[in-house]
Structure formats: C-alpha cells, structure tokens
Design a protein around this motif. Sequence first.
Motif, PDB file in Angstrom:
ATOM      1  N   GLY A 185      -9.419  -3.979  12.929  1.00  0.00           N
ATOM      2  CA  GLY A 185     -10.021  -2.660  12.802  1.00  0.00           C
ATOM      3  C   GLY A 185      -9.329  -1.845  11.730  1.00  0.00           C
ATOM      4  O   GLY A 185      -8.343  -2.271  11.120  1.00  0.00           O
ATOM      5  N   GLU A 186      -9.826  -0.623  11.508  1.00  0.00           N
ATOM      6  CA  GLU A 186      -9.282   0.212  10.433  1.00  0.00           C
ATOM      7  C   GLU A 186      -7.844   0.615  10.699  1.00  0.00           C
ATOM      8  O   GLU A 186      -7.018   0.613   9.783  1.00  0.00           O
ATOM      9  CB  GLU A 186     -10.163   1.458  10.259  1.00  0.00           C
ATOM     10  N   PHE A 187      -7.508   0.958  11.934  1.00  0.00           N
ATOM     11  CA  PHE A 187      -6.135   1.352  12.235  1.00  0.00           C
ATOM     12  C   PHE A 187      -5.172   0.168  12.086  1.00  0.00           C
ATOM     13  O   PHE A 187      -4.042   0.335  11.620  1.00  0.00           O
ATOM     14  CB  PHE A 187      -6.040   1.940  13.656  1.00  0.00           C
ATOM     15  N   TRP A 191      -2.066   0.013   9.452  1.00  0.00           N
ATOM     16  CA  TRP A 191      -0.686  -0.170   9.908  1.00  0.00           C
ATOM     17  C   TRP A 191      -0.080  -1.475   9.387  1.00  0.00           C
ATOM     18  O   TRP A 191       1.092  -1.497   9.005  1.00  0.00           O
ATOM     19  CB  TRP A 191      -0.656  -0.132  11.431  1.00  0.00           C
ATOM     20  N   ARG A 192      -0.859  -2.547   9.372  1.00  0.00           N
ATOM     21  CA  ARG A 192      -0.309  -3.858   9.043  1.00  0.00           C
ATOM     22  C   ARG A 192      -0.403  -4.210   7.559  1.00  0.00           C
ATOM     23  O   ARG A 192       0.388  -5.028   7.068  1.00  0.00           O
ATOM     24  CB  ARG A 192      -1.022  -4.939   9.872  1.00  0.00           C
ATOM     25  N   ILE A 193      -1.351  -3.637   6.835  1.00  0.00           N
ATOM     26  CA  ILE A 193      -1.561  -4.026   5.434  1.00  0.00           C
ATOM     27  C   ILE A 193      -1.271  -2.867   4.484  1.00  0.00           C
ATOM     28  O   ILE A 193      -0.468  -3.001   3.550  1.00  0.00           O
ATOM     29  CB  ILE A 193      -2.997  -4.543   5.222  1.00  0.00           C
ATOM     30  N   MET A 195       0.134   0.261   4.954  1.00  0.00           N
ATOM     31  CA  MET A 195       1.435   0.925   5.039  1.00  0.00           C
ATOM     32  C   MET A 195       2.568   0.107   4.419  1.00  0.00           C
ATOM     33  O   MET A 195       3.377   0.654   3.655  1.00  0.00           O
ATOM     34  CB  MET A 195       1.747   1.269   6.498  1.00  0.00           C
ATOM     35  N   PRO A 196       2.695  -1.192   4.706  1.00  0.00           N
ATOM     36  CA  PRO A 196       3.777  -1.952   4.045  1.00  0.00           C
ATOM     37  C   PRO A 196       3.660  -1.975   2.526  1.00  0.00           C
ATOM     38  O   PRO A 196       4.681  -2.001   1.830  1.00  0.00           O
ATOM     39  CB  PRO A 196       3.619  -3.365   4.629  1.00  0.00           C
ATOM     40  N   LEU A 197       2.433  -1.988   1.997  1.00  0.00           N
ATOM     41  CA  LEU A 197       2.255  -1.991   0.549  1.00  0.00           C
ATOM     42  C   LEU A 197       2.448  -0.610  -0.071  1.00  0.00           C
ATOM     43  O   LEU A 197       2.563  -0.500  -1.302  1.00  0.00           O
ATOM     44  CB  LEU A 197       0.851  -2.501   0.201  1.00  0.00           C
ATOM     45  N   SER A 198       2.488   0.413   0.754  1.00  0.00           N
ATOM     46  CA  SER A 198       2.547   1.791   0.243  1.00  0.00           C
ATOM     47  C   SER A 198       3.898   2.447   0.489  1.00  0.00           C
ATOM     48  O   SER A 198       3.991   3.681   0.483  1.00  0.00           O
ATOM     49  CB  SER A 198       1.437   2.626   0.894  1.00  0.00           C
TER      50      SER A 198
END
Length: 296
Positions: A185-187, A191-193, A195-198
């Motif tokens: 889902g979007e959340f 959270w998993r994709i 945020m770590p890249l940002s």
Amino acid sequence: MTTAKRAPWEEKPTAAGLAGKGAVLTVMALVVLIPLWSVLVTSFSSRKTINDAGGMVMVPKGIDASAYVTIFSGGIVTRALWVSTMVTVAGTIVSLTLTVLAAYGLSRPGSVGHRPLLFFFLLTFLIYPGLVPSYLVVTGVGLKDSLWALILPSAISVFNLVVVRGFFQGLPQELMDSARIDGAGEFRILWRIVMPLSRPVIAVVGLFYAVGYWNVWFNALLYINSNDKFPIQNILRSMVIQGQSPNFSGQAVGSLPPTQAIKMAVVVVTVAPIVLVYPFIQRHFVKGVIVGAIKG
C-alpha cells in the motif's frame, strides 16, 4: 573544426582568482569566528579579566567556569533549556511527519485533489494571513499560554514541503510500481522505499525545522504568559538586550560571577546545540536541498 567556447565559469581559475577566493573566504571566516571566539573566552573569564579588557575578552587569561556552574545549578536558565529542548524535539517530529505525508501525496500526480491542494499550499507564498488573525486563531482554539502555541502555528513550511515534494518526484517510479504489483500500500511504500531513499532531504529539512523551533522567541513573546514556559531565546533576550538578571537559585548578587560572563555563557549554551548538530547534517545539503529544489 572550431571548438565551442566554454562559459567563463567552466574555465580553469587563474592563480590570481584562487588567491582572491582564498582571501575572501578567509575574511568571511574571521568575521564569523572572531565574535564567537570572544563570546566563548568571555564566558570562561574571571571578573578581573573582564574588567581589565573593558567588557569582551579576546585573549584568555585562565579558565573560570563559575558562570556555567551558576546557570546549570538550577533556576530559570535550566528550565528554559528544557522547554526549548521539548519544543524542538516535539515540533521537529510533528513538522517532519506532516511535511513528509503532504509532500508524498502531492508528489503523486493521480492523488485526489492534487492540483487544488498544491495550489492552496503555493498560495501561502503570496498571501500571509497577518499577525492579528494568527493571534486570534491561536487564542480562539485555546492554545494561549501553551507550548503547542510554539509548534502548531508553524508546523509546516511550504518551502520545505516544495523541496521534499521535488525530491520525491525524482525517485525512480519503477520501484514504487513494482511494490504496488507485490501488493504494498501507499503507507508501506512510503515507509519502506521512499523514506530510506530520502534520508538526505529529510535530514536537511529536519535541521531547518529544528533550528526554527530552537530559535523561536517571537511566538513565545505573543502567546506565552508564564515565566516557567519561556524558551531559552526569550531568557537570552531579556538578559542581553533588556539587561535583566534572573535569580539563580536564590544566590546573593555579590556571590554571582560577572554579569558579562553569565550573559556570554547563556549565549554559548544557546548556540552550541545547533553548532554541534550541523556538521553531521552538512554533507546532505547539496544532495538534499539543491536536487530537491531543482526537480521541484
């Protein structure tokens, strides 16, 4: 065949240019460092050293930490530091959460109300409600004399929102599409994709928010009535600008360190947290802010 002429900024700098840049940077560094050095030295100086120097001390003559012992022995400065720390931590968490959620939603072209909401946020760049309406809203919702009055009115910076949104738009769309195919889902994608890249842009925007909350004083001047809820910036203002001397745990005036040393010690304590945090965030500035601003 004629070679294309390169732009002036692409040419290799001359020796005179390098020397000029070095001189300008040296002067700018001295303009910043000399006052900071004087503040630091004065905060560790004795009464005799300060009197001999006529105020601010440039050359240290021994170390006297009595000013720091006084301000950390309890009382208004310690309480103000605790208030500023709580406001900074809570405000940064709230602001980052709201900014990331709003930026992620606005970075998805197919999201509901994408264009009207984006226009609404960008409109605040041009139209500001004004001081009186803001004051009436804060007092009307019952935030007067509450620490939330220092957080909620400035919870989202549109500039930071635009930067984070631009960074999100530059992330590979294929990663998010593959996650959706796998049932995420979007959340979960956020959270998993995302945020770590940002991490670079999140770190930089978090620093911007933290500095803003740590330096808050005008909102406290407007909305805070209780002395025990004033942040450190208001205490610093009352001491340095207005010349007021707070009561340090009931100590007698004659037993206190020099007033100038106490003022400079409060200045050092106020500036030190941001100065210590900045080096850990600085490496993210170019990737986090410039890339996000260009793609936004």
